[in-house]
Design a protein around this motif. Structure first.
Motif, short mmCIF file in Angstrom:
data_model
loop_
_atom_site.label_atom_id
_atom_site.label_comp_id
_atom_site.label_asym_id
_atom_site.label_seq_id
_atom_site.Cartn_x
_atom_site.Cartn_y
_atom_site.Cartn_z
N SER A 48 0.98 -1.20 -0.09
CA SER A 48 -0.10 0.09 -0.19
C SER A 48 0.87 1.28 0.02
N VAL A 49 1.83 1.30 0.80
CA VAL A 49 2.64 2.58 0.72
C VAL A 49 4.20 2.13 0.68
N LEU A 50 4.83 2.35 -0.48
CA LEU A 50 6.16 1.79 -0.88
C LEU A 50 6.93 2.94 -1.74
N PHE A 51 7.99 3.44 -1.20
CA PHE A 51 8.71 4.56 -1.85
C PHE A 51 9.98 3.73 -2.64
N ASP A 52 9.65 3.19 -3.80
CA ASP A 52 10.51 2.46 -4.64
C ASP A 52 11.68 3.45 -5.25
N LEU A 53 12.81 3.62 -4.58
CA LEU A 53 13.96 4.61 -4.64
C LEU A 53 14.55 4.15 -6.04
N PRO A 54 14.96 2.97 -6.36
CA PRO A 54 15.57 2.41 -7.34
C PRO A 54 14.77 2.68 -8.74
N GLU A 55 13.45 2.34 -8.54
CA GLU A 55 12.53 2.70 -9.73
C GLU A 55 12.08 4.02 -9.62
N ARG A 56 12.30 4.66 -8.75
CA ARG A 56 12.10 6.38 -8.94
C ARG A 56 10.50 6.37 -9.00
N LYS A 57 9.91 5.47 -8.19
CA LYS A 57 8.38 5.52 -8.13
C LYS A 57 7.76 5.34 -6.59
N PHE A 58 6.87 6.28 -6.30
CA PHE A 58 6.28 6.27 -4.93
C PHE A 58 4.88 5.81 -4.96
N HIS A 59 4.62 4.67 -4.57
CA HIS A 59 3.09 3.88 -4.50
C HIS A 59 2.56 4.35 -3.03
N ILE A 60 1.54 4.97 -3.33
CA ILE A 60 0.77 5.31 -1.74
C ILE A 60 -0.62 5.13 -2.22
N LEU A 61 -1.38 4.03 -1.64
CA LEU A 61 -2.74 3.90 -1.47
C LEU A 61 -3.28 3.80 -2.83
N GLY A 62 -2.69 3.02 -3.75
CA GLY A 62 -3.28 2.96 -5.10
C GLY A 62 -2.74 4.11 -6.04
N LEU A 63 -1.96 5.11 -5.65
CA LEU A 63 -1.74 6.11 -6.58
C LEU A 63 0.04 6.33 -6.73
N THR A 64 0.39 6.22 -7.84
CA THR A 64 1.85 6.10 -8.11
C THR A 64 2.40 7.36 -8.47
N PHE A 65 3.29 7.90 -7.50
CA PHE A 65 3.85 9.20 -7.95
C PHE A 65 5.39 9.02 -8.63
N TRP A 66 5.66 9.95 -9.43
CA TRP A 66 7.36 9.85 -10.02
C TRP A 66 7.83 11.25 -9.54
N PRO A 67 9.13 11.27 -9.92
CA PRO A 67 9.84 12.39 -9.54
C PRO A 67 9.47 13.60 -10.11
N GLN A 68 8.57 13.37 -11.41
CA GLN A 68 8.04 14.60 -12.00
C GLN A 68 6.82 15.24 -11.01
N ASP A 69 6.40 14.61 -10.08
CA ASP A 69 5.31 15.00 -8.95
C ASP A 69 6.09 15.60 -7.93
N PHE A 70 7.19 15.98 -7.79
CA PHE A 70 7.90 16.36 -6.75
C PHE A 70 7.27 17.73 -6.26
N PRO A 71 6.93 18.65 -7.14
CA PRO A 71 6.31 19.77 -6.82
C PRO A 71 4.96 19.65 -6.03
N MET A 72 4.27 18.54 -6.26
CA MET A 72 3.12 18.51 -5.31
C MET A 72 3.37 17.71 -3.89
N LEU A 73 4.42 17.20 -3.80
CA LEU A 73 5.18 16.92 -2.55
C LEU A 73 5.39 18.21 -1.85
N ALA A 74 6.32 18.93 -2.35
CA ALA A 74 6.63 20.25 -1.89
C ALA A 74 5.48 20.99 -1.46
N PHE A 75 4.25 21.04 -2.12
CA PHE A 75 3.34 21.79 -1.72
C PHE A 75 2.56 21.22 -0.56
N LEU A 76 2.50 19.84 -0.41
CA LEU A 76 1.77 19.10 0.54
C LEU A 76 2.62 19.54 1.88
N LEU A 77 3.93 19.68 1.75
CA LEU A 77 4.74 19.95 2.98
C LEU A 77 4.42 21.39 3.32
#
Length: 472
Positions: A68-97
């Motif tokens: 359900s929650v896996l930050f796959d650093l080698p693959e550069r994919k962040f799986h969170i509850l069915g959603l997959t985030f990529w490095p391109q989505d980093f601005p959304m993470l910064a906005f959330l912080l």
């Protein structure tokens, strides 16, 4: 300055007793906390346990066949509850912080350090370690006597039980933390078989040791000296901020007395000077000395004092959540510009973040022109430009995509235009774009490559590029 100047001070005339000396390297005085129960401690229980259960259980839960929650650093994919985030989505993470930071500022301005007292991981894990310590070594007085007693079989057994339970919780904490970055089921199996990768073993051991030291040994030292929030949180306070405070007007002068005795007849306040508020404090401060940066607003002193007030048949609230304005006899102003400003900013930011999440397109296209050859002239006189396209299907499902061109009438794509990509797949491919030179009115023409999914409506993106022709 003349010798008769009354403001002139002779340092030699200052008595030695008036000069204070601070030892910056003084030995830490161990804090023996007393167990306390009450209204606010039940609230801390209800806020702490959901966080603990969420932390330890989330990596073990599966969502659509994946952790359900896996930050796959080698693959550069962040799986969170069915959603997959990529490095391109980093601005959304910064906005959330940023949203989390503003939320913390708003809560601090309104009610002080509630985050520290009820939801901070350091506070939650320290409470667990304190609970284990109390079950292994006994009450506060028993722990003091045990530490002062010489080593014996009983002391060794109790100390071993305490540190063993600490290490177990610390190991489970470190294992779970690494499980957010490395599949936890695989990690547990490999650790049991002594075949886990060295980095996984190192980081599991590192976070085990870190948890054991922070929650078991350092405790209040982390809150006092290592946490930056303790240093700058006071700038967000004002006279209307709710903080744990001692009502000096009601409590002073202090003094012991028998129960059911009117303190007015003894010329005393309601504080019986039992020091329970000091004994239950996890940072070892005396709240009766006023607001101190070490206070984490855990309200243990509030529950302890209220229990004493009940026994003495005095009104509760000698120590309570209140504001400096209320202690001074005025009324607390709940609705004030800073609070309104924080709420408005948070509302706008949360709305923008939700809009970005809802309109997020799990598809990305990047285009690079061949810079070695600006154009290629064919035998028929047409012009070819060569491009490298990189297509990323950020959706977890497989899709079929069609490549197209907009803004360049009559252009022909030479090469494959239909591609099938698995969920999370990234593929690069080259193609030629052919156009007649007489159809172009300038040396550099802007256009867009488009990508559209054939099996899902709305899954679409485009990327701007240029078509080059010779300068006439």
């Amino acid at each position: 300055m003349s010798q008769n100047d009354p403001e002139q001070i002779d340092l030699q005339e200052i008595a030695p007793a008036e000069v204070g000396e601070i030892d910056l390297y003084q030995r830490r005085e161990r804090i023996y906390t007393r167990k306390v129960e009450g209204y606010y401690q039940r609230i801390r229980l209800y806020t702490g346990w959901p966080l603990l259960l969420g932390y330890f259980l989330l990596p073990w839960l599966n969502w659509e066949g994946r952790q359900s929650v896996l930050f796959d650093l080698p693959e550069r994919k962040f799986h969170i509850l069915g959603l997959t985030f990529w490095p391109q989505d980093f601005p959304m993470l910064a906005f959330l912080l940023i949203i989390a930071a503003f939320s913390l500022f708003a809560v601090t301005t309104f009610a002080g350090r509630l985050w520290c007292g009820y939801t901070c991981p350091q506070t939650v894990w320290t409470s667990i370690f304190m609970w284990l310590e109390q079950h292994a070594e006994g009450s506060r007085n028993q722990r003091i006597k045990l530490d002062q007693a010489p080593w014996s079989l009983e002391k060794l057994t109790r100390k071993t039980l305490k540190h063993g339970s600490w290490l177990f919780v610390a190991f489970m904490t470190g294992l779970t933390f690494v499980g957010y970055f490395y599949p936890i089921r695989t990690l547990v199996a490999e650790l049991a078989q002594f075949s886990a990768p060295l980095p996984a073993v190192f980081w599991t051991g590192f976070f085990t040791l870190l948890t054991y030291l922070n929650a078991g040994w350092m405790r209040e030292q982390v809150c006092k000296y290592m946490c930056p929030y303790a240093r700058f949180q006071s700038v967000m306070f004002d006279h209307n901020t709710l903080i744990v405070s001692y009502d000096e007007k009601r409590g002073e002068p202090r003094g012991s007395r028998k129960r059911n005795v009117d303190p007015a007849t003894l010329d005393l306040g309601h504080c019986i000077d039992c020091e329970l508020c000091v004994q239950v404090c996890p940072t070892g401060i005396d709240i009766r000395k006023g607001l101190q940066y070490e206070c984490i607003d855990c309200a243990m002193c509030v529950d302890a004092c209220n229990s004493v007030m009940d026994k003495m048949a005095y009104p509760r609230g000698l120590i309570r959540y209140t504001s400096e304005r209320e202690l001074a006899g005025d009324r607390t102003h709940w609705l004030r510009p800073r609070i309104v400003g924080y709420v408005l900013v948070l509302t706008v930011m949360i709305a923008v973040f939700c809009w970005q999440m809802l309109t997020r397109m799990p598809l990305e296209l990047s285009v690079i022109r061949d810079r070695n050859q600006l154009y290629v002239t064919t035998d028929s006189g047409a012009l070819d430009n060569i491009y490298t396209l990189r297509l990323a299907n950020m959706d977890p499902e497989m899709h079929e995509f069609v490549i197209g061109v907009e803004g360049l009438p009559g252009a022909e794509i030479i090469g494959e235009t239909v591609y099938t990509l698995n969920g999370g797949e990234v593929r690069s491919f080259s193609l030629r774009l052919r156009q007649l030179p007489q159809a172009l009115d300038k040396p550099s023409s802007e256009f867009n490559f488009t990508v559209r999914a054939t099996d899902r409506e709305g899954l679409y993106t485009r990327h701007e590029s240029r078509f080059i022709k010779p300068v006439e």
